[in-house]
Enzyme design. Structure first.
Site, short mmCIF file in Angstrom:
data_model
loop_
_atom_site.label_atom_id
_atom_site.label_comp_id
_atom_site.label_asym_id
_atom_site.label_seq_id
_atom_site.Cartn_x
_atom_site.Cartn_y
_atom_site.Cartn_z
N ASP A 153 79.31 59.19 -8.23
CA ASP A 153 79.26 59.75 -9.31
C ASP A 153 79.88 61.16 -9.19
O ASP A 153 80.39 61.60 -8.06
CB ASP A 153 77.80 60.01 -9.49
CG ASP A 153 76.88 60.62 -8.24
OD1 ASP A 153 77.54 61.14 -7.32
OD2 ASP A 153 76.06 60.14 -8.10
N ASP A 156 79.35 65.62 -9.53
CA ASP A 156 78.73 66.55 -9.66
C ASP A 156 79.14 67.81 -10.17
O ASP A 156 80.21 68.09 -9.51
CB ASP A 156 77.46 66.73 -8.61
CG ASP A 156 76.43 65.83 -8.44
OD1 ASP A 156 76.28 64.78 -9.39
OD2 ASP A 156 76.39 65.46 -7.12
N ASP A 167 74.46 71.46 2.46
CA ASP A 167 74.02 70.96 3.95
C ASP A 167 75.48 70.96 4.94
O ASP A 167 75.04 71.23 6.00
CB ASP A 167 73.32 69.67 3.67
CG ASP A 167 74.24 68.58 2.80
OD1 ASP A 167 75.44 69.03 2.45
OD2 ASP A 167 73.67 67.46 2.50
#
Length: 467
Positions: free
Chosen positions: A55, A57, A152
Site C-alpha cells: 500500500d 501512505d 521506528d
C-alpha cells in the site's frame, strides 16, 4: 547549499510511474491546496528495493479535518491516532498529519479501522505514557523533522516529496537499505519500552526483507521480551497475522524463537516444542508454516483458523494424550485439552470467535478420520470443515503422527466414483474400539458390551372421573 540528506531526482531510481494513481491524486491534491505532501514508509522502501508495495501512505502538515475538506471521499479513522482514509474504487490511501516526538507508537499497529470520528474538534492534542514508558495516547502534531524522528526504523523513514521528486533521508535509511540492515531510530531500549510491539516489528521486517538486525537493535530483544505481556491480546492477534500470513512465516518463526520472543506469544506451544516425541523433535508446526508460505506464494487463500490450529496443535495433542492415558475417551480428551489450551492462549493472544470455532472443528474432526466403515466417511466428507481438516490430517501424516495409509485412503476416497467409494469403505479396516474409563477386561483390553435390551415403553394410566 543543498542539504546532504536531500537526494535529488537525478540521484535516485524512484519514479512517479511506480506510484499508484490513487496515491498520486492524494499527493497532488494536498500540494495544490498549499500543504506539504510526502509518500513515506513501506511504499518508498519497497519501491527502492524493486518490490511491489502492499500500500501507499502519505504524510502532510494538513490537519485531519483539512484533509477531509480537500477530499470528499475521505473518512476520519481512529481514536488513539486520528488518521484519514481516502477511498478510491480499488484502493485506500492513508493520510497522517506530521506528529511530534520520539515517543510515538507506530500508527499502523494501533489503528482501529472500525472506529471513525465525524468531527475531530474537541479532541485534545495529547501524549500520555505509563510508568514503564509505554505510550498510551498520542495526537500531538508536529513538523516534518518531528515526524521523521518518531518513526521506528531508518528504512521506514524515507520521504518522497511530490513537489520536486526528491527523497528526504534524515536518518541514514538509504545506507541501511543498501547494506541490508534494519536499525532502530534512537535508543533501541527506550523505543522498545515505549511500544513493545516494535520488537515484533523488528522481527517481521527482518524476515520480510531478508535483512540483518543492527547489533544495537538486536541486543535488547531477549531481555525486554517480557514487556509483551503489557500489550493488549487483541493487538497481538493482529501482529501475529502480520508475522505468519505475509509469506515469510518460517523466517518469522525462527527469528522469534532465536530471540526468545515466541514464548510470550504462544507459551503453551513453546513448552510443547521443548519436548521430543520418541527422541524426534516435533515438526508439524514448521511444516504448517512452510505450507502457508507456499500457498501465499502461489496466490492461494490462507485462513487464520488453520494457522492457529497448527500453532496450538502440539500442546493440545500432548494434553489430550495425557488425558487418554488417564482413561478418558479420545474424542472427549481432545475436546477438554482444546478448551484448556485455548483458555490459556487467549490471555496472551485474543483469537476472535470467527476463527477459534473453525479451529476447534479442525481439531475435533481428526479422530473421525479413523472411522472409515459404514456411512461415517460419507458424513465426514459432507462436513463444511472437511477440506481444512483433511489438509490438517496430511500435515500430521507428514509429521509422522499418523500412518501414511490413512492419508492416502482419504485422498483417494474424496475423489473416487461412488462405486469405488463403496469398495473403499467395505475394505477399510475397523477403527479401534474406544476404551471405557474404569471398565477394562483382562490385561487392560477394552470391555465389549453386549447389545442393549430395549425397554418397553409404558403409558401412564389416566384417571377416569367417577360418576
Amino acid at each position: 547549499m543543498e542539504q546532504p540528506y536531500l537526494v535529488p531526482r537525478s540521484a535516485h531510481e524512484l519514479s512517479r510511474k511506480q506510484i499508484s494513481q490513487a496515491a498520486l491524486r492524494v499527493l497532488y491534491g494536498l500540494k495544490d491546496a498549499g500543504f506539504q505532501a510526502y509518500l513515506v514508509g513501506g511504499g518508498v522502501r519497497d519501491l527502492l528495493l524493486g518490490r511491489e508495495p502492499k500500500d501507499f501512505d502519505v504524510v502532510t502538515d494538513a490537519r485531519p479535518e483539512e484533509v477531509r475538506r480537500i477530499f470528499r471521499n475521505a473518512r476520519l479513522i481512529g481514536r488513539r491516532f486520528i488518521l484519514v482514509h481516502v477511498y478510491f474504487q480499488q484502493e485506500i490511501i492513508e493520510v497522517a498529519t506530521f506528529r511530534c516526538g520520539n515517543q510515538q507508537a507506530d500508527v499502523e499497529d494501533t489503528l482501529d479501522p472500525d472506529e471513525a470520528l465525524d468531527e475531530v474538534e474537541g479532541w485534545a492534542d495529547a501524549m500520555v505514557q505509563d510508568e514503564n514508558g509505554r505510550l498510551l495516547a498520542d495526537n500531538l502534531y508536529g513538523n516534518l523533522e518531528d515526524d521523521i524522528f518518531r518513526r521506528d526504523f531508518t528504512v521506514n523513514a524515507l520521504y518522497y516529496n511530490i513537489a520536486d521528486f526528491s527523497i528526504l533521508d534524515r536518518v541514514g535509511g538509504l545506507e541501511d537499505l543498501r547494506a541490508g540492515r534494519l536499525r532502530v531510530i534512537g535508543e533501541p531500549e527506550v523505543r522498545y519500552r515505549e511500544d513493545p510491539v516494535r520488537m515484533l516489528r523488528a522481527i517481521r521486517f527482518a524476515a520480510k526483507l531478508g535483512f540483518r538486525l543492527a547489533p544495537e537493535t538486536e541486543a535488547p530483544l531477549q531481555s525486554l521480551g517480557h514487556l509483551l505481556h503489557e500489550v493488549p491480546p487483541a493487538r497481538l492477534f493482529d501482529e501475529s497475522l502480520k508475522l505468519f500470513l505475509a509469506g515469510h512465516a518460517v523466517e518469522s518463526y525462527e527469528w522469534l524463537r532465536q530471540h526468545d520472543l515466541f514464548q510470550y506469544l504462544f507459551p503453551a506451544t513453546e513448552r510443547a516444542l521443548s519436548r521430543e516425541h520418541e527422541h524426534f523433535p516435533l515438526i508439524l508446526l514448521h511444516k504448517a508454516l512452510e505450507n502457508t508460505d507456499a500457498r501465499i506464494a502461489e496466490g492461494k487463500p490462507v485462513t487464520p483458523a488453520f494457522l492457529f490450529a497448527a500453532l496450538l496443535w502440539e500442546p493440545v495433542r500432548l494434553e489430550a494424550d495425557t488425558l487418554v492415558q488417564q482413561g478418558m475417551p479420545e474424542a472427549v480428551a481432545l475436546q477438554q485439552a482444546a478448551s484448556q489450551v485455548v483458555q490459556e492462549q487467549t490471555r496472551h493472544i485474543a483469537i476472535p470467535k470467527r476463527f477459534s470455532v473453525p479451529m476447534r472443528e479442525i481439531w475435533d474432526l481428526q479422530s473421525r478420520f479413523q472411522q472409515r466403515r459404514g456411512r461415517r466417511p460419507f458424513s465426514l466428507l459432507a462436513h463444511p470443515r472437511f477440506r481444512a481438516a483433511y489438509d490438517f490430517l496430511l500435515l500430521r501424516v507428514a509429521a509422522g503422527e499418523v500412518a501414511e495409509e490413512l492419508g492416502a485412503w482419504w485422498t483417494e476416497f474424496q475423489d473416487a466414483s461412488n462405486e469405488r467409494k463403496m469398495t473403499l469403505v467395505r475394505e477399510a479396516p475397523v477403527a479401534p474400539a474406544p476404551t471405557t474409563p474404569g471398565a477394562e477386561g483382562v490385561e487392560g483390553e477394552p470391555v465389549t458390551r453386549g447389545p442393549r435390551r430395549r425397554r418397553r415403553r409404558t403409558t401412564k394410566r389416566k384417571d377416569v372421573a367417577q360418576p
